[in-house]
Design a protein around this motif. Sequence first.
Motif, PDB file in Angstrom:
ATOM      1  N   ALA A 150       6.561   7.845 -16.385  1.00  5.43           N
ATOM      2  CA  ALA A 150       7.810   7.895 -15.252  1.00  5.43           C
ATOM      3  C   ALA A 150       8.518   9.130 -15.126  1.00  5.43           C
ATOM      4  O   ALA A 150       8.923   9.363 -13.903  1.00  5.43           O
ATOM      5  CB  ALA A 150       8.528   6.706 -15.792  1.00  5.43           C
ATOM      6  N   ARG A 153       7.170  11.863 -12.793  1.00  9.39           N
ATOM      7  CA  ARG A 153       7.063  11.293 -11.382  1.00  9.39           C
ATOM      8  C   ARG A 153       7.472  12.289 -10.092  1.00  9.39           C
ATOM      9  O   ARG A 153       7.071  12.727  -9.349  1.00  9.39           O
ATOM     10  CB  ARG A 153       7.721  10.213 -10.932  1.00  9.39           C
TER      11      ARG A 153
ATOM     12  N   ASP B  74      10.238   5.099  -2.898  1.00 12.36           N
ATOM     13  CA  ASP B  74       9.913   3.951  -3.634  1.00 12.36           C
ATOM     14  C   ASP B  74      10.403   2.478  -3.212  1.00 12.36           C
ATOM     15  O   ASP B  74      11.671   2.689  -2.675  1.00 12.36           O
ATOM     16  CB  ASP B  74      10.595   4.168  -5.085  1.00 12.36           C
ATOM     17  N   GLU B  76      11.005  -1.098  -3.871  1.00 11.11           N
ATOM     18  CA  GLU B  76      10.786  -2.226  -5.009  1.00 11.11           C
ATOM     19  C   GLU B  76      10.788  -3.590  -4.341  1.00 11.11           C
ATOM     20  O   GLU B  76      11.451  -3.960  -3.524  1.00 11.11           O
ATOM     21  CB  GLU B  76      12.203  -2.223  -5.408  1.00 11.11           C
ATOM     22  N   THR B 170       7.687  -1.855  -8.242  1.00 10.64           N
ATOM     23  CA  THR B 170       8.019  -1.058  -7.255  1.00 10.64           C
ATOM     24  C   THR B 170       6.540  -0.111  -6.606  1.00 10.64           C
ATOM     25  O   THR B 170       5.807   0.043  -7.854  1.00 10.64           O
ATOM     26  CB  THR B 170       8.845   0.169  -7.610  1.00 10.64           C
ATOM     27  N   HIS B 172       5.129   3.347  -5.262  1.00 14.11           N
ATOM     28  CA  HIS B 172       5.471   4.561  -5.083  1.00 14.11           C
ATOM     29  C   HIS B 172       5.201   5.043  -3.863  1.00 14.11           C
ATOM     30  O   HIS B 172       4.156   4.569  -3.119  1.00 14.11           O
ATOM     31  CB  HIS B 172       4.693   5.320  -6.268  1.00 14.11           C
ATOM     32  N   THR B 177       1.726   1.414  -8.203  1.00 11.80           N
ATOM     33  CA  THR B 177       2.680   0.633  -8.452  1.00 11.80           C
ATOM     34  C   THR B 177       3.322   0.900  -9.885  1.00 11.80           C
ATOM     35  O   THR B 177       2.573   1.755 -10.649  1.00 11.80           O
ATOM     36  CB  THR B 177       2.234  -0.669  -8.609  1.00 11.80           C
ATOM     37  N   THR B 178       4.477   0.327  -9.963  1.00 13.61           N
ATOM     38  CA  THR B 178       4.869   1.017 -11.531  1.00 13.61           C
ATOM     39  C   THR B 178       4.533  -0.400 -12.650  1.00 13.61           C
ATOM     40  O   THR B 178       4.880  -0.494 -13.601  1.00 13.61           O
ATOM     41  CB  THR B 178       6.487   0.453 -11.455  1.00 13.61           C
TER      42      THR B 178
END
Lengths: 363, 231
Positions: A150, A153, B74, B76, B170, B172, B177-178
Amino acid sequence: MPMLPKSPARRPRRRGFSLVELLISISVLSVLLLMIVSLLDKTQETWGAAKTRVSQFRDARIAFESLTRNLSRATLNTYYEYYDDAGDRMVVAYGRQGGTSEVPLQPSYYDRFSELHFLVDDAARLFSGDVETNTHAIFFQAPLGDVETAQYRNLGNLLNGRGYFIHYSDDSAQMPGFLASTYPPKFRSRLMEYRPPSERNRIYDTPDDYTDWYGQDFGEVTANSRVIADNIIALVISPLLSQEDNPVSYSIAPNYFYDTQNENNPRTKHQLPPLVRVTMVAIDEESALRLGLDASDSPDDLVNPDYFRLAGRFQDDLADLERDLVEDLPIKVNYRVFSATVGIRGSKWSDESLRDSGLGPGA
Amino acid sequence: MKPAHPSSCIAPAARRGFTLLELLIVLAVIAIFFAMAAPQITGVLGSNRITSSGEFVFNKLTQAQHMAITEHRDVEVRFYEFADPKSPGSEPEFRAIQFVGWKLDEADENENGNTDELLEQELTDVFSLDGNIIISKDQSLSTLVTDSGLGSGSGPVPKLDVNAQFVSFTFHPDGSTTLPIKSTGSDGVPDSWFLTLVNEVQAAASDTIPPDNFYTIQIDPISGRLTAYRP
C-alpha cells in the motif's frame, strides 16, 4: 275490425348481427391483431438485440482499451554504450555485466543498449510446455506503478512487466466454491494479462537471459496473469514503422516477430517500434455456448494456425478469418474485430546505425 | 277474447342476461385458475426482483470502478448493515451500498492540531436494495462482506436515519482493488471474492445453501473484473 296501418317500408328489425357482418368484422380483427403481434415481436427482438449488443462485447472492449492504454506506455529506457570492434559491449568500471572482457577494450563506436525488453512473438513458439494458446503474445515493461504494497501506491511510476496472450482454459478453479456443483467447467478462449506487481518485476534479475523475466514456462506465466476478457479468439500484434498505407511499414516486423534484445537485428535492437497495430477478434458468449466448446477443443479450431504469420498478409488473413467464422464453423458465429494503431510514446526510432556512421570515439 | 299468453312456462321468458347460477359458477372457475397460477406468478416476480437487484449491484460496482479510473482517485465501496427500519427487532442485514471518497482538506491547523486532514466525502447517495433483498452473510456465499481483510466501520447513514455497520473495499485509479489476494479462501478456492444476493425471507425458509434463487457477483482482486452468476 279496424286494421292498424302498417308502417310503410319499415322492415321488422330484430336486434343482432347478420352473419356477413360477423365474418367481415372477424377477418378485419384478425388482420389487425396479426399486425400488432408482429409489431410487438419486432420490438421485442430489437430491444433484445440492442441490449445484448451493448453488453455483449463490453468485457472485450474494456480489455482492449486497457491493453492499448498500457502498451502506449511501454518503455525501454534506452541509453548509449561503448562497443568495441567485435560488437561487444564493454564492461564499464562499476561492474555491469554484458561484455566479454574485463579489461577495458578499445572502444570503437557508440550504440544503443537497454536492460529492458519489448517482445512480440508467436505465442506457441514463445512458451514451452503443452500450451493451449494461439496467435501472438506481447511482453513489455512500462512505468505503470502497479504495486501490492500500500505505501508504494503513491510512487506512480514504478516499472511493471506486462504481457498479453490468449489462453484456452476452463474457469472452474476461479469460480466461487459453492457454485462448483451447479456450473460445469466452462472452456473458453480467454485474453490473459500478465501483471505481476512492481515488487516482483524480474527484468533486472537476470540481465544475461532475457527470456527469463516473464517466465518461459507457460504455467509460471499464467500464475502471474489474470483473465481480462473471455471469448477472445485472436490477438494480432503488428509493429509498424509508419502509417499503414505505406506498403513497407511492417518491414521492421515482417513476421510479426519483434525482439529488442535480439542483437542480430541492428534495426530493432534496443529500440521500440514507433507504432503497434493491435487487433483483437472477439466472439460473443452466445456463439461460444452454441459451439459447445469443451476440453477436446483448442483455440486452433477457431482460428486457423496458418493465419497471421506474415505481416504483409494481415488484411487477407483477417478477411479469411471473418469468412471462416461465418461459413466454416458448425454455426454462424457472431464476432467483432477490435483494431487500433497505438503510438508508443517512448519510441525514438532511428534507422541510422551509429556503427557505420563514423561517429564514435575512434572516429 | 285474446288467447292466453304462454307466460310462466317452465323456461323463463327469453330475456337477455345471465342467471345468478351461471355467474357464480364462472366466478368460482376463475378463482380456481388464479389460485393455481398465483404461486407461479409470485415465484417469477420474486425471481425478477432478485435479478434486477443483482444487476443493480453489478452496475453500481462497475460505476465505482469507472469513477475511480476517470476521476483518478480511490473510491471506497461500502456495504451497510442494519435492521430493516420497517420491522424493528429484526436482524441487521446488508441492505445498502454507497461510494465514499477522501479529500485532502488543505486547511489550517484544526482543533486537534492536525493540518491537511483527509476528510471523508460522500461520492454518491446511499443506494438501498429493493424490499427483502439482502446480501447474504453466510461465509460460503459472500466472502466480500464476511472475510477479514476488508475495511470496516460504523456510523449513521443520514439518508436512512439509522446507525449502521459497514464493510468496505476500495477501487484504485488503475481499476484494481484493495482486496487482498487470498492464498486459500474459506471455500478452499484461492483469490475468490464474491457476494451473493438473496431474498431475506426465502433464505431463512430455505434449508439449502444457497437458496434456489440467488445472484452472485465475483470480483477479481487484481484486475477488478466483475463476473455475474445467475442460475
